[in-house]
Design a protein around this motif. Structure first.
Motif, PDB file in Angstrom:
ATOM      1  N   VAL A 127       0.817  -1.212   0.000  1.00 11.98           N
ATOM      2  CA  VAL A 127       0.000   0.000   0.000  1.00 11.98           C
ATOM      3  C   VAL A 127       0.851   1.263   0.000  1.00 11.98           C
ATOM      4  CG1 VAL A 127      -1.751   1.315   1.268  1.00 11.98           C
ATOM      5  CG2 VAL A 127      -1.919  -1.179   1.130  1.00 11.98           C
ATOM      6  N   PHE A 128       1.931   1.269   0.804  1.00 16.50           N
ATOM      7  CA  PHE A 128       2.714   2.484   0.968  1.00 16.50           C
ATOM      8  C   PHE A 128       4.147   2.374   0.446  1.00 16.50           C
ATOM      9  CE2 PHE A 128      -0.478   2.755   4.435  1.00 16.50           C
ATOM     10  CZ  PHE A 128      -1.097   3.927   4.041  1.00 16.50           C
ATOM     11  N   GLY A 129       4.562   1.190   0.039  1.00 17.50           N
ATOM     12  CA  GLY A 129       5.943   1.027  -0.394  1.00 17.50           C
ATOM     13  C   GLY A 129       6.931   1.268   0.724  1.00 17.50           C
ATOM     14  N   ALA A 130       6.507   0.975   1.949  1.00 17.59           N
ATOM     15  CA  ALA A 130       7.320   1.275   3.129  1.00 17.59           C
ATOM     16  C   ALA A 130       7.425   0.058   4.031  1.00 17.59           C
ATOM     17  CB  ALA A 130       6.708   2.448   3.907  1.00 17.59           C
ATOM     18  N   GLY A 131       8.455   0.065   4.881  1.00 15.79           N
ATOM     19  CA  GLY A 131       8.610  -0.974   5.881  1.00 15.79           C
ATOM     20  C   GLY A 131       7.781  -0.643   7.109  1.00 15.79           C
ATOM     21  N   LEU A 132       7.688  -1.607   8.017  1.00 17.41           N
ATOM     22  CA  LEU A 132       6.916  -1.420   9.242  1.00 17.41           C
ATOM     23  C   LEU A 132       7.642  -2.106  10.387  1.00 17.41           C
ATOM     24  CD1 LEU A 132       4.197  -0.358  10.453  1.00 17.41           C
ATOM     25  CD2 LEU A 132       3.301  -2.671  10.099  1.00 17.41           C
ATOM     26  N   ASP A 133       7.807  -1.396  11.481  1.00 15.17           N
ATOM     27  CA  ASP A 133       8.473  -1.932  12.674  1.00 15.17           C
ATOM     28  C   ASP A 133       7.432  -2.670  13.518  1.00 15.17           C
ATOM     29  OD1 ASP A 133       9.755  -2.426  15.085  1.00 15.17           O
ATOM     30  OD2 ASP A 133      10.765  -0.486  15.142  1.00 15.17           O
ATOM     31  N   THR A 134       7.438  -4.001  13.457  1.00 14.34           N
ATOM     32  CA  THR A 134       6.446  -4.761  14.215  1.00 14.34           C
ATOM     33  C   THR A 134       6.717  -4.706  15.719  1.00 14.34           C
ATOM     34  OG1 THR A 134       7.699  -6.814  13.875  1.00 14.34           O
ATOM     35  CG2 THR A 134       5.948  -6.313  12.299  1.00 14.34           C
ATOM     36  N   GLY A 135       7.945  -4.386  16.101  1.00 11.63           N
ATOM     37  CA  GLY A 135       8.227  -4.190  17.516  1.00 11.63           C
ATOM     38  C   GLY A 135       7.428  -3.018  18.070  1.00 11.63           C
ATOM     39  N   CYS A 136       7.331  -1.941  17.276  1.00 11.71           N
ATOM     40  CA  CYS A 136       6.512  -0.789  17.679  1.00 11.71           C
ATOM     41  C   CYS A 136       5.044  -1.175  17.732  1.00 11.71           C
ATOM     42  CB  CYS A 136       6.722   0.357  16.700  1.00 11.71           C
ATOM     43  SG  CYS A 136       8.298   1.230  16.885  1.00 11.71           S
ATOM     44  N   VAL A 137       4.601  -1.937  16.737  1.00 15.25           N
ATOM     45  CA  VAL A 137       3.204  -2.368  16.721  1.00 15.25           C
ATOM     46  C   VAL A 137       2.879  -3.132  17.999  1.00 15.25           C
ATOM     47  CG1 VAL A 137       1.491  -3.824  15.573  1.00 15.25           C
ATOM     48  CG2 VAL A 137       3.073  -2.448  14.205  1.00 15.25           C
ATOM     49  N   ARG A 138       3.709  -4.106  18.336  1.00 21.33           N
ATOM     50  CA  ARG A 138       3.473  -4.904  19.533  1.00 21.33           C
ATOM     51  C   ARG A 138       3.455  -4.028  20.782  1.00 21.33           C
ATOM     52  NH1 ARG A 138       5.232 -10.733  19.190  1.00 21.33           N
ATOM     53  NH2 ARG A 138       5.496 -11.228  16.977  1.00 21.33           N
ATOM     54  N   GLY A 139       4.385  -3.081  20.856  1.00 20.85           N
ATOM     55  CA  GLY A 139       4.459  -2.214  22.022  1.00 20.85           C
ATOM     56  C   GLY A 139       3.221  -1.347  22.170  1.00 20.85           C
ATOM     57  N   TYR A 140       2.749  -0.779  21.069  1.00 15.72           N
ATOM     58  CA  TYR A 140       1.547   0.056  21.131  1.00 15.72           C
ATOM     59  C   TYR A 140       0.320  -0.772  21.512  1.00 15.72           C
ATOM     60  CZ  TYR A 140       4.352   3.583  18.656  1.00 15.72           C
ATOM     61  OH  TYR A 140       5.315   4.481  18.295  1.00 15.72           O
ATOM     62  N   VAL A 141       0.240  -2.000  21.003  1.00 11.74           N
ATOM     63  CA  VAL A 141      -0.896  -2.858  21.357  1.00 11.74           C
ATOM     64  C   VAL A 141      -0.839  -3.230  22.830  1.00 11.74           C
ATOM     65  CG1 VAL A 141      -1.986  -5.095  20.961  1.00 11.74           C
ATOM     66  CG2 VAL A 141      -1.176  -3.754  19.012  1.00 11.74           C
ATOM     67  N   ARG A 142       0.346  -3.585  23.328  1.00  8.17           N
ATOM     68  CA  ARG A 142       0.491  -3.900  24.757  1.00  8.17           C
ATOM     69  C   ARG A 142       0.034  -2.731  25.617  1.00  8.17           C
ATOM     70  NH1 ARG A 142       5.399  -6.622  23.317  1.00  8.17           N
ATOM     71  NH2 ARG A 142       6.555  -4.684  23.675  1.00  8.17           N
ATOM     72  N   ARG A 143       0.420  -1.530  25.219  1.00  6.11           N
ATOM     73  CA  ARG A 143       0.064  -0.343  25.989  1.00  6.11           C
ATOM     74  C   ARG A 143      -1.450  -0.130  25.995  1.00  6.11           C
ATOM     75  NH1 ARG A 143       3.072   5.088  24.263  1.00  6.11           N
ATOM     76  NH2 ARG A 143       4.769   3.555  24.293  1.00  6.11           N
ATOM     77  N   GLU A 144      -2.091  -0.357  24.851  1.00  5.59           N
ATOM     78  CA  GLU A 144      -3.530  -0.158  24.747  1.00  5.59           C
ATOM     79  C   GLU A 144      -4.298  -1.208  25.542  1.00  5.59           C
ATOM     80  OE1 GLU A 144      -6.867   1.998  23.445  1.00  5.59           O
ATOM     81  OE2 GLU A 144      -4.728   2.461  23.486  1.00  5.59           O
ATOM     82  N   LEU A 145      -3.725  -2.412  25.656  1.00  7.28           N
ATOM     83  CA  LEU A 145      -4.406  -3.494  26.361  1.00  7.28           C
ATOM     84  C   LEU A 145      -4.160  -3.487  27.863  1.00  7.28           C
ATOM     85  CD1 LEU A 145      -3.786  -6.467  23.888  1.00  7.28           C
ATOM     86  CD2 LEU A 145      -5.918  -5.198  24.235  1.00  7.28           C
ATOM     87  N   ALA A 146      -3.226  -2.690  28.319  1.00  6.75           N
ATOM     88  CA  ALA A 146      -2.856  -2.679  29.732  1.00  6.75           C
ATOM     89  C   ALA A 146      -4.070  -2.360  30.603  1.00  6.75           C
ATOM     90  CB  ALA A 146      -1.759  -1.653  29.970  1.00  6.75           C
ATOM     91  N   GLY A 147      -4.303  -3.203  31.587  1.00  5.44           N
ATOM     92  CA  GLY A 147      -5.396  -2.989  32.524  1.00  5.44           C
ATOM     93  C   GLY A 147      -6.741  -3.494  32.054  1.00  5.44           C
ATOM     94  N   ARG A 148      -6.823  -4.004  30.845  1.00  2.58           N
ATOM     95  CA  ARG A 148      -8.093  -4.542  30.342  1.00  2.58           C
ATOM     96  C   ARG A 148      -8.236  -5.996  30.765  1.00  2.58           C
ATOM     97  NH1 ARG A 148     -10.684  -1.579  26.298  1.00  2.58           N
ATOM     98  NH2 ARG A 148      -9.512   0.238  25.559  1.00  2.58           N
ATOM     99  N   SER A 149      -9.472  -6.427  30.955  1.00  2.00           N
ATOM    100  CA  SER A 149      -9.751  -7.817  31.292  1.00  2.00           C
ATOM    101  C   SER A 149     -10.809  -8.356  30.347  1.00  2.00           C
ATOM    102  CB  SER A 149     -10.231  -7.941  32.741  1.00  2.00           C
ATOM    103  OG  SER A 149     -11.421  -7.186  32.933  1.00  2.00           O
ATOM    104  N   GLY A 150     -10.828  -9.671  30.196  1.00  2.00           N
ATOM    105  CA  GLY A 150     -11.802 -10.308  29.326  1.00  2.00           C
ATOM    106  C   GLY A 150     -11.340 -10.293  27.881  1.00  2.00           C
ATOM    107  N   PRO A 151     -11.925 -11.154  27.066  1.00  2.00           N
ATOM    108  CA  PRO A 151     -11.539 -11.204  25.664  1.00  2.00           C
ATOM    109  C   PRO A 151     -11.935  -9.917  24.940  1.00  2.00           C
ATOM    110  CG  PRO A 151     -13.485 -12.551  26.034  1.00  2.00           C
ATOM    111  CD  PRO A 151     -12.996 -12.122  27.384  1.00  2.00           C
ATOM    112  N   CYS A 152     -11.142  -9.539  23.958  1.00  2.00           N
ATOM    113  CA  CYS A 152     -11.428  -8.347  23.170  1.00  2.00           C
ATOM    114  C   CYS A 152     -10.827  -8.517  21.787  1.00  2.00           C
ATOM    115  CB  CYS A 152     -10.879  -7.086  23.847  1.00  2.00           C
ATOM    116  SG  CYS A 152      -9.081  -7.091  24.054  1.00  2.00           S
TER     117      CYS A 152
END
Length: 260
Positions: free
Chosen positions: A53-78
């Protein structure tokens, strides 16, 4: 709540995505223990689609980190959705959009498996079907058409008369011999479908609409629903208690999740 590159997202940040509808995404079901089935496949999809789509690379380490941060403190499936887009995109110069950013959003997840689905066949082929892009107008229009006719979702049939996929899901079949059949057609290769193909014997073959209606059973798959039986295609009723369907549901739930 949603975040862009780990920070609270503002309305102005979302305007380019809303007004140009250019980007791609993946959705991942997060289990009670915080694990995600097929996590690595989701990351591979994001990297592959970002290049397309963008002809660009993507840092999956950043993706994982942002997802971890967003999920922090949440419970139950989502279900967490990671959307990749360039906030600087301009409708007149889309070729300049080559600095993708990472939008993370979370919603609740329903129980597995959901109730069987009634699908209506709709003539439709997605643009660039191999990419999970945000251009959902055609798919949602097909779904709306099906729902207005009394069904729950649309089953896409190409101009060649071959079944391909569903509104936001892959479709699979069980033939009269009990063999799992995946349609050979231009489709988005879903993570759930890929996981099932690794854990269950199957074949890939072209499937006409008439052949689909004569199968012993049919099912929909995606990360949110797992394996969901199809109760009907158009006015043709299908078995929802077929033993192969139960085996597929059990096989999917037995796949261990990966930790972010």
């Amino acid at each position: 709540m949603a975040t862009l590159d780990g920070n609270p997202v503002a309305a102005d940040d979302l305007l380019p995505l809303a007004l140009t509808n250019t980007g791609h995404f993946t959705s991942m079901r997060v289990s009670d223990d915080g694990s995600i089935r097929g996590l690595e496949l989701h990351m591979e999809r994001l990297v592959r689609d970002c290049k397309t789509v963008f002809g660009a690379g993507l840092d999956t380490g950043c993706v994982r980190g942002y997802v971890r941060r967003e999920l922090a403190g949440r419970s139950g499936p989502c279900v967490v959705r990671v959307t990749i887009y360039d906030p600087a995109i301009d409708m007149g110069h889309p070729a300049d959009a080559d600095q993708p950013h990472i939008l993370v959003s979370v919603r609740g997840a329903g129980a597995l498996p959901p109730a069987p689905l009634r699908a209506m066949s709709v003539a439709y082929e997605r643009d660039l079907p191999e990419v999970k892009h945000v251009a959902l107008f055609g798919s949602l229009r097909a779904r709306r058409t099906a729902q207005l006719a009394g069904y729950e979702d649309a089953l896409f049939v190409g101009h060649d008369g071959l079944v391909s996929e569903g509104g936001t899901w892959n479709v699979g079949f069980v033939d009269q011999d009990g063999t799992i059949v995946w349609p050979q057609a231009p489709v988005l290769c879903g993570v759930t479908m890929a996981l099932l193909q690794q854990h269950a014997e199957h074949r890939v073959a072209t499937v006409t609409l008439e052949q689909a209606k004569n199968m012993a059973a049919a099912f929909a798959t995606n990360t949110s629903i797992g394996v969901r039986p199809l109760r009907a295609i158009d006015q043709t009723e299908l078995a929802v208690e077929h033993p192969v369907l139960r085996q597929l549901q059990e096989a999917y739930l037995s796949i261990p999740g990966e930790i972010l």
